[in-house]
Design a protein around this motif. Structure first.
Motif: not given
Length: 406
Positions: A202-227
Motif C-alpha cells: 500500500l505504501s508503494r502504490n500510494a506513492e505511485e498514485l500520487s505521481l499518477v495524479q500529478g501527471r494526469l493534472l498536467e496532461l489535462l491542462g495541456r489537453f485543455r490548452q490544445i482544445r
C-alpha cells in the motif's frame, strides 16, 4: 484433485486455442455472430464457461474473466478497466482472518490451513490488482489516451482516470494497520500477511498514485490548452469562410496594437518632469539645490573715452600652485612606470590611503591620461573596468580603471 484441476485447465486452453478466431471476433465485436459460427463450437464454448448469454433475447458474449485475460495479454488500453472497490476486498480479508483465528483456536488444522490459503490468495490478489491498476493508468498516460481520437474524448478519459485514482486513494485510507495488527495478534502468519505485506504494497502504490495524479493534472491542462487553441483556429477559419473579402489591417501602424499581434517587448515610454505636480515638489527642490551656481560678476559701467586713465607699472611675478589631486595622479603614472606592471586606480588609491573620493580620483586619472601628449600617451594603455547599463543600452558604467605600459 490436482490431477482433475490440471485436466480441466488443459481442456480450457485447448478450447481457447481451437476457437481462437471466434473468440477474437467476439472480443472485438462485443458479441458473437451465431449465424456465422458452427453451433457445436458455440455449445462447447458455452459449456467451458468462455461464452455466456446475459438475457434470453441477447447475443452471446465473452465472460469477464476471459475478456480481462485478453485485455491484459494484449495491453488493450481501450477495454482495460480498473477495479477501484477497495472496501469489498478489505472486508473479505478481515472476514477470512477471523475465520482462520477461530479455526486455529479450535485446533481445527484442516480448516485453518484452508482459510490461511484462501486469505493468502486474497491478499496477494489484492496487491496484484493494485499494481495492475497503476500499470493501466501509467499505460494510458504514456500513450496520452491514444485509443481515443479527439481532444474532448481524451479530456473525458483523463477525468475518468482522475476519479478512479481518487477512489483508489480514498479506499487505501480505509486500511487501518492498527486495527489489522489487533486482528493478527501474535499469529506470525497473519502479521506477515496483514501488516508486512499489505503495508509495503500500500505504501508503494500510494506513492505511485500520487505521481499518477500529478501527471494526469498536467496532461489535462495541456489537453485543455490544445482544445482552446483549436477552437480559436476553427473560429478564425469559420470567420474567413463567412467573410471571404476580409483583409487584416496594418496593426503596426496603430497606436494600440492588439495583444494577439503584440509580441515584442515594450520600449521605454517617453518621460518628462511634471513641474506642475505638487507631490514632486520636494524632489524638484532637492534637484535644484544640487545644481552648481554660476555667478557672473557684474561688469563695471563703461566709462566714456575721455574719462579713461591709463597707468603703466611693472607686472608682478606670480605662480599658480599645482593641484594636489593632479600631482597624486602624476605619481600614480610614475609608479606604473617604475613597477612595469598593470595597476588598478582604486587599488592604488586604497594602498596609498589618499584622501580623495573614488569618483573624483577616477575622473582625474582618466583626464590625466587623455591630457597627455600623443607621444607620451603611446607608452600607456588605460582600460575601463565595469559593465553595461542594465536598462539603457549603449551606456557603460565604469567601476575602476587599470593602467599599464604599452
Amino acid at each position: 484433485m490436482s490431477s482433475n484441476l490440471h485436466q480441466a485447465g488443459v481442456r480450457l486452453l485447448r478450447q481457447l486455442g481451437r476457437h481462437a478466431e471466434l473468440i477474437m471476433d467476439a472480443y472485438q465485436a462485443g458479441s458473437v455472430n451465431e449465424g456465422a459460427c458452427e453451433p457445436s463450437a458455440v455449445d462447447k464454448l458455452k459449456k467451458a464457461g468462455i461464452l455466456w448469454r446475459p438475457e434470453a433475447d441477447q447475443d452471446l458474449r465473452l465472460t469477464r474473466t476471459v475478456r480481462a485475460m485478453l485485455e491484459e495479454a494484449l495491453s488493450d488500453e481501450r477495454n482495460r478497466q480498473i477495479d477501484a472497490n477497495v472496501g469489498s476486498a478489505l472486508a473479505t480479508i478481515k472476514t477470512l482472518a477471523s475465520h482462520y483465528k477461530e479455526a486455529r483456536s479450535n485446533v481445527d488444522h484442516g480448516a485453518a490451513e484452508a482459510y490461511l490459503a484462501d486469505l493468502s490468495e486474497h491478499v496477494y490478489s489484492f496487491t496484484e490488482s493494485l499494481a495492475y491498476s497503476t500499470r493501466v493508468l501509467w499505460g494510458r498516460i504514456n500513450n496520452e489516451f491514444g485509443y481515443v481520437g479527439t481532444i474532448n474524448a481524451k479530456i473525458r478519459e483523463n477525468e475518468l482516470a482522475q476519479s478512479q485514482v481518487s477512489e483508489l486513494r480514498s479506499g487505501l485510507e480505509l486500511f487501518q494497520f492498527s486495527e489489522l495488527g489487533e486482528i493478527a495478534g501474535d499469529v506470525r502468519e497473519l502479521r506477515k500477511l496483514l501488516v508486512t505485506t499489505l503495508q509495503e504494497s500500500l505504501s508503494r502504490n500510494a506513492e505511485e498514485l500520487s505521481l499518477v495524479q500529478g501527471r494526469l493534472l498536467e496532461l489535462l491542462g495541456r489537453f485543455r490548452q490544445i482544445r482552446g487553441r483549436t477552437r480559436l483556429l476553427k473560429g478564425w477559419l469559420l470567420y474567413t469562410d463567412l467573410h471571404p473579402d476580409y483583409r487584416p489591417g496594418d496593426h503596426v501602424s496603430h497606436k494600440q496594437v492588439p495583444s494577439l499581434f503584440n509580441r515584442a517587448e515594450a520600449l521605454l515610454a517617453p518621460a518628462a518632469v511634471d513641474v506642475h505636480n505638487s507631490q514632486q515638489e520636494r524632489e524638484l527642490m532637492e534637484m535644484v539645490a544640487r545644481i552648481k551656481t554660476i555667478s557672473h560678476s557684474q561688469m563695471p559701467p563703461k566709462r566714456r573715452e575721455h574719462d579713461v586713465s591709463v597707468s603703466l607699472s611693472v607686472s608682478e611675478d606670480f605662480d599658480i600652485p599645482d593641484n594636489p589631486l593632479k600631482l597624486a595622479v602624476d605619481e600614480y603614472f610614475c609608479a606604473v612606470i617604475e613597477s612595469g606592471k598593470s595597476q588598478s586606480a582604486l587599488a592604488y588609491l586604497a594602498e596609498q590611503q589618499l584622501p580623495w573620493d573614488s569618483e573624483s580620483w577616477l575622473y582625474q586619472v582618466i583626464g590625466g591620461y587623455e591630457g597627455l601628449p600623443d607621444e607620451h600617451k603611446a607608452y600607456f594603455e588605460l582600460e575601463p573596468l565595469g559593465e553595461p547599463h542594465p536598462v539603457y543600452s549603449g551606456n557603460f558604467i565604469i567601476r575602476d580603471v587599470e593602467l599599464w605600459l604599452a
